[in-house]
Enzyme design. Structure first.
Site, PDB file in Angstrom:
ATOM      1  N   GLU A   1       0.671  -1.308  -0.081  1.00 17.24           N
ATOM      2  CA  GLU A   1       0.021   0.057   0.086  1.00 17.24           C
ATOM      3  C   GLU A   1       0.668   1.214  -0.120  1.00 17.24           C
ATOM      4  OE1 GLU A   1      -2.914  -0.537   3.320  1.00 17.24           O
ATOM      5  OE2 GLU A   1      -3.546  -2.272   2.522  1.00 17.24           O
TER       6      GLU A   1
ATOM      7  N   ASN B   1       2.122  -5.244  -3.117  1.00 14.30           N
ATOM      8  CA  ASN B   1       0.487  -5.416  -2.713  1.00 14.30           C
ATOM      9  C   ASN B   1      -0.212  -4.017  -2.654  1.00 14.30           C
ATOM     10  OD1 ASN B   1      -1.412  -7.489  -2.137  1.00 14.30           O
ATOM     11  ND2 ASN B   1      -1.267  -6.976  -0.220  1.00 14.30           N
TER      12      ASN B   1
ATOM     13  N   HIS C   1     -10.630  -6.012  -2.461  1.00 16.74           N
ATOM     14  CA  HIS C   1     -11.843  -5.901  -1.287  1.00 16.74           C
ATOM     15  C   HIS C   1     -12.977  -5.199  -2.177  1.00 16.74           C
ATOM     16  CE1 HIS C   1      -9.120  -7.014   1.979  1.00 16.74           C
ATOM     17  NE2 HIS C   1      -8.227  -6.188   1.757  1.00 16.74           N
TER      18      HIS C   1
ATOM     19  N   GLU D   1      -6.445 -10.773  -1.120  1.00 16.82           N
ATOM     20  CA  GLU D   1      -7.164 -10.363  -0.012  1.00 16.82           C
ATOM     21  C   GLU D   1      -8.684 -10.293  -0.430  1.00 16.82           C
ATOM     22  OE1 GLU D   1      -5.763  -6.961   2.293  1.00 16.82           O
ATOM     23  OE2 GLU D   1      -3.665  -7.508   1.981  1.00 16.82           O
TER      24      GLU D   1
ATOM     25  N   ASP E   1     -12.454 -10.334  -0.825  1.00 20.96           N
ATOM     26  CA  ASP E   1     -13.608 -10.352  -0.013  1.00 20.96           C
ATOM     27  C   ASP E   1     -14.706  -9.658  -0.856  1.00 20.96           C
ATOM     28  OD1 ASP E   1     -12.837  -7.879   1.062  1.00 20.96           O
ATOM     29  OD2 ASP E   1     -12.417  -8.534   3.040  1.00 20.96           O
TER      30      ASP E   1
HETATM   31  O1  9MR Z   1      -7.784  -7.933   8.533  1.00 17.87           O
HETATM   32  C1  9MR Z   1      -6.587  -7.182   8.879  1.00 17.87           C
HETATM   33  C2  9MR Z   1      -7.337  -6.519  10.198  1.00 17.87           C
HETATM   34  O2  9MR Z   1      -7.463  -7.741  11.350  1.00 17.87           O
HETATM   35  C3  9MR Z   1      -6.431  -5.437  10.947  1.00 17.87           C
HETATM   36  O3  9MR Z   1      -6.959  -4.936  12.171  1.00 17.87           O
HETATM   37  C4  9MR Z   1      -6.226  -4.396   9.999  1.00 17.87           C
HETATM   38  C5  9MR Z   1      -5.269  -3.311  10.498  1.00 17.87           C
HETATM   39  O4  9MR Z   1      -4.684  -2.525   9.664  1.00 17.87           O
HETATM   40  O5  9MR Z   1      -5.555  -5.105   9.012  1.00 17.87           O
HETATM   41  C6  9MR Z   1      -6.366  -6.079   8.216  1.00 17.87           C
HETATM   42  O6  9MR Z   1      -5.673  -6.524   7.140  1.00 17.87           O
HETATM   43  C7  9MR Z   1      -5.502  -5.467   6.141  1.00 17.87           C
HETATM   44  C8  9MR Z   1      -4.253  -5.845   5.337  1.00 17.87           C
HETATM   45  O7  9MR Z   1      -3.204  -6.174   6.508  1.00 17.87           O
HETATM   46  C9  9MR Z   1      -3.785  -5.000   4.330  1.00 17.87           C
HETATM   47  N1  9MR Z   1      -4.650  -4.721   3.373  1.00 17.87           N
HETATM   48  C10 9MR Z   1      -6.074  -4.500   4.007  1.00 17.87           C
HETATM   49  C11 9MR Z   1      -6.440  -5.340   5.097  1.00 17.87           C
HETATM   50  C12 9MR Z   1      -7.862  -4.770   5.794  1.00 17.87           C
HETATM   51  O8  9MR Z   1      -7.712  -3.692   6.319  1.00 17.87           O
END
Ligand code: 9MR
Length: 464
Positions: free
Chosen positions: A171, A213, A249, A278, A280
């Site tokens: 990101e 990513n 997402h 990722e 969903d």
């Molecule tokens: O699913 C993850 C969640 O449990 C955490 O609280 C969150 C914190 O930033 O991160 C989520 O995973 C993220 C991933 O690491 C990067 N892409 C976005 C995902 C959803 O926010």
């Protein structure tokens, strides 16, 4: 026979969890990849993992270490998936809570579970602006740069040989229309922080695929164009990068883009793997199921789309639980989205592309012409990204030059896969070392970013 009939028969024969245990016991010390192959053969087309494996892909999920004691969760995990991504456990705040003090307890738990069950691991994520430990958040400049390199090196070394793919950098680009890097403490250490992270990761674990990513890069837009430009530049300069992850997402405000497959393909055409990392999709019923099928079919249609990972198992496991975005309901039952995903994996009516489109002859070039060029644009207020496709005529090319006329007040700010002479007015783009030689009818693409009004008309092309 419908795939659900196949699935039911498969389930009746032997419960998948028991099958995995039996195979592990029989083969003993045989390498994990072999265990996976045997498990695949024994349960063809009845689970996400086995169906994906038949198409040469993996099917994975994000996993939370604290759920590995939940038997419903683990039952689905072991039955359906052959790739896991630690959802939070490999992030900087988890693995290096104090500077120089590494804690791998939770992440190791997930890796051990994966290895014991014939699954591979996607590492996530080595360098990211978010989920940094407090000490790193408070660093800047060369102190932060050194800490970042040390972190990448230590973590990738700890897991050396155990990771299929690493999200080396996550990101790093901003949302919105200008294709800029995201402002962060890491970005402020210098624009080269990303390639420095990739080089450190390669040194630490030469066997892992190294991915960039991001999210909101799933279709062609200013952000994905900027990532595309960076990856093109990395490939041209030999910065070690093997894959691009598309988080995917989706929800009603951000649905699966119409050019999802085309976007995956253009990145694959740069000569690296693409992965859906990722996935969903918020929603329910047929609409959600159809969207999942669209994503799966897009991946299957791109030969270098090597796998799909969803971001959790049951809706209740999701970071967006209220949007019920996953393949299993809160009780662990398969949803319509699951069936659509499995059916799409088993369908495979779209054969994988075996020849990258850059080497596919396009529509017949004009006879005798040296080369032709066509222009496509992504625009936003005050700027644009142009993609120019150069196609060799019947004699092929040893080199080429495409000329684009820009409106007054417009300037080229950045170009990739070509060298520009000048930035305003009539701008000539010539091939770089690796894309000048084209056989008859062969195409290649270059791009440039501009500030101002986009060009119109067809670029001219000359071949040498
Ligand atoms: O699913 C993850 C969640 O449990 C955490 O609280 C969150 C914190 O930033 O991160 C989520 O995973 C993220 C991933 O690491 C990067 N892409 C976005 C995902 C959803 O926010």
């Amino acid at each position: 026979m419908s795939s659900s009939a196949v699935r039911d028969r498969g389930s009746a024969r032997v419960r998948p969890g028991r099958r995995a245990a039996l195979i592990s016991a029989t083969v003993g010390t045989v390498a994990a990849g072999t265990v996976l192959a045997l498990a695949t053969a024994a349960s063809a087309g009845t689970t996400l993992a086995t169906s994906a494996a038949e198409k040469g892909r993996y099917f994975g999920t994000a996993v939370a270490a604290n759920k590995l004691s939940d038997s419903t969760y683990v039952g689905i995990l072991n039955r359906e998936f052959n790739m896991v991504t630690p959802e939070n456990e490999m992030k900087w705040d988890a693995t290096e809570p104090s500077q120089g003090q590494f804690n791998y307890t939770s992440a190791d738990r997930i890796v051990s579970h994966a290895q014991a069950n014939g699954m591979r691991v996607r590492g996530h994520a080595l360098a990211w602006h978010s989920q940094q430990p407090g000490w790193a958040q408070n660093l800047s400049g060369s102190a932060l740069r050194s800490a970042m390199v040390n972190h990448v090196t230590q973590v990738a070394t700890h897991y050396q040989g155990k990771i299929h793919s690493w999200d080396v950098v996550n990101e790093a680009f901003a949302d919105g229309g200008n294709g800029a890097r995201r402002d962060s403490n890491l970005q402020r250490t210098g624009n080269d922080w990303i390639e420095v992270a990739f080089r450190a990761a390669r040194t630490a674990d030469p066997g892992a695929k190294l991915c960039y990513n991001d999210y909101n890069t799933d279709g062609q837009n200013a952000k994905s164009n900027a990532v595309y430009a960076m990856v093109s530049d990395f490939k041209a300069r030999g910065v070690p990068i093997d894959c691009v992850g598309f988080q995917s997402h989706f929800n009603s405000a951000s649905p699966v883009p119409g050019d999802y497959q085309a976007n995956l393909q253009r990145f694959a055409n740069l000569g690296l793997d693409v992965q859906i990392t990722e996935l969903d999709i918020e929603g329910s019923g047929t609409a959600q199921a159809t969207s999942y099928a669209t994503v799966v079919k897009a991946c299957l249609a791109v030969s270098r789309c090597t796998g799909i990972s969803v971001w959790g198992i049951r809706d209740t496991d999701s970071w967006r639980a209220s949007g019920t975005p996953l393949l299993f309901d809160g009780n662990g039952n398969k949803k319509a989205a699951y069936t659509a995903t499995l059916d799409a994996l088993n369908g495979g009516t779209t054969p994988p592309t075996t020849v990258p489109p850059t080497t596919t002859p396009p529509t017949t070039p004009p006879p005798g012409a040296g080369c032709t060029a066509s222009l496509s644009l992504q625009t936003w207020t005050g700027g644009f990204v142009a993609t120019v496709r150069v196609t060799a005529g019947s004699s092929g090319t040893n080199g080429w030059a495409a000329t684009v006329t820009l409106p007054a007040g417009t300037a080229v700010t950045n170009a990739w896969n070509a060298q520009n002479s000048g930035t305003t007015g009539t701008v000539r783009f010539t091939n770089v070392g690796y894309n000048g030689r084209l056989t008859a009818g062969q195409s290649t693409e270059f791009g440039f970013q501009g500030a101002g009004t986009p060009p119109s008309g067809t670029p001219s092309c000359t071949a040498s």
